[in-house]
Design an enzyme around this catalytic site. Sequence first.
Site, PDB file in Angstrom:
ATOM      1  CG  HIS A  29       0.805   5.220   4.663  1.00 54.01           C
ATOM      2  ND1 HIS A  29       0.005   5.186   5.668  1.00 54.01           N
ATOM      3  CD2 HIS A  29       1.456   3.846   4.745  1.00 54.01           C
ATOM      4  CE1 HIS A  29       0.411   4.272   6.303  1.00 54.01           C
ATOM      5  NE2 HIS A  29       1.302   3.406   5.612  1.00 54.01           N
ATOM      6  CG  HIS A  40      -0.336   0.100   2.513  1.00 51.89           C
ATOM      7  ND1 HIS A  40       0.158  -1.223   2.818  1.00 51.89           N
ATOM      8  CD2 HIS A  40       0.052   0.848   3.467  1.00 51.89           C
ATOM      9  CE1 HIS A  40       0.685  -1.254   4.210  1.00 51.89           C
ATOM     10  NE2 HIS A  40       0.786   0.173   4.486  1.00 51.89           N
TER      11      HIS A  40
HETATM   12  P1  AMP Z   1       1.734   0.190   7.808  1.00 53.17           P
HETATM   13  O1  AMP Z   1       2.193   0.494   8.932  1.00 53.17           O
HETATM   14  O2  AMP Z   1       2.276   0.889   6.482  1.00 53.17           O
HETATM   15  O3  AMP Z   1       1.463  -1.237   7.329  1.00 53.17           O
HETATM   16  O4  AMP Z   1       0.262   0.944   7.674  1.00 53.17           O
HETATM   17  C1  AMP Z   1      -0.913   0.250   7.612  1.00 53.17           C
HETATM   18  C2  AMP Z   1      -1.968   1.079   8.126  1.00 53.17           C
HETATM   19  O5  AMP Z   1      -3.253   0.211   7.946  1.00 53.17           O
HETATM   20  C3  AMP Z   1      -2.105   1.820   9.387  1.00 53.17           C
HETATM   21  O6  AMP Z   1      -1.889   3.305   9.294  1.00 53.17           O
HETATM   22  C4  AMP Z   1      -3.415   1.719   9.804  1.00 53.17           C
HETATM   23  O7  AMP Z   1      -4.063   2.674  10.798  1.00 53.17           O
HETATM   24  C5  AMP Z   1      -4.206   1.385   8.802  1.00 53.17           C
HETATM   25  N1  AMP Z   1      -5.208   0.357   9.028  1.00 53.17           N
HETATM   26  C6  AMP Z   1      -5.130  -0.635   9.542  1.00 53.17           C
HETATM   27  N2  AMP Z   1      -6.520  -1.416   9.671  1.00 53.17           N
HETATM   28  C7  AMP Z   1      -7.090  -0.473   8.962  1.00 53.17           C
HETATM   29  C8  AMP Z   1      -8.785  -0.532   8.755  1.00 53.17           C
HETATM   30  N3  AMP Z   1      -9.687  -1.497   9.330  1.00 53.17           N
HETATM   31  N4  AMP Z   1      -9.224   0.316   8.183  1.00 53.17           N
HETATM   32  C9  AMP Z   1      -8.335   1.353   7.596  1.00 53.17           C
HETATM   33  N5  AMP Z   1      -7.162   1.457   8.000  1.00 53.17           N
HETATM   34  C10 AMP Z   1      -6.462   0.498   8.642  1.00 53.17           C
END
Ligand code: AMP
Length: 138
Positions: A103, A101
Amino acid sequence: MSQDECIFCKMVADSIPTAKVYEDDVVLAFLDIGPLSDGHTLLIPKQHYTRIGDCPEDVLAAFCARLGKVARAVVAAVGAEGYNILGNNGRSAGQLVEHVHFHIIPRRTGDGIFTNWPAYRYPQGRIEALAAKIRENL
Ligand code: AMP
Ligand code: ZN
């Protein structure tokens, strides 16, 4: 993490609530539930891959092609001055969800996000050696 347990795959399958902002046949974009700023959005390919480097080039090209469109909409919606595009790949890099993903993080001057950027200088000769080593690995 198997695909069956992947929270982002569940969002793609519409099996958990998601604040979607954009969707087409290749990607899904939705609001992050733990934002660093209002409008913090995640863009994912619908197919499950763990890291950027795992994605086939056609998937990656289509995935990246949507970044500008979604980023413009996010910035316009929240009236941001700028934005960061951030991709965490691997635990050591802060990746918690093992579905690739980006951000999209809206930014304003003085917002205090990412204040620590620990840049340093290479010692003599190191930059050329590293560039050569990376080229050997392509
Ligand atoms: P990363 O640390 O780059 O893997 O970021 C994963 C992101 O996914 C974090 O910023 C979380 O807040 C976000 N996240 C996890 N679960 C959900 C969810 N159910 N809906 C929206 N965002 C999520
Ligand atoms: Zn997944």
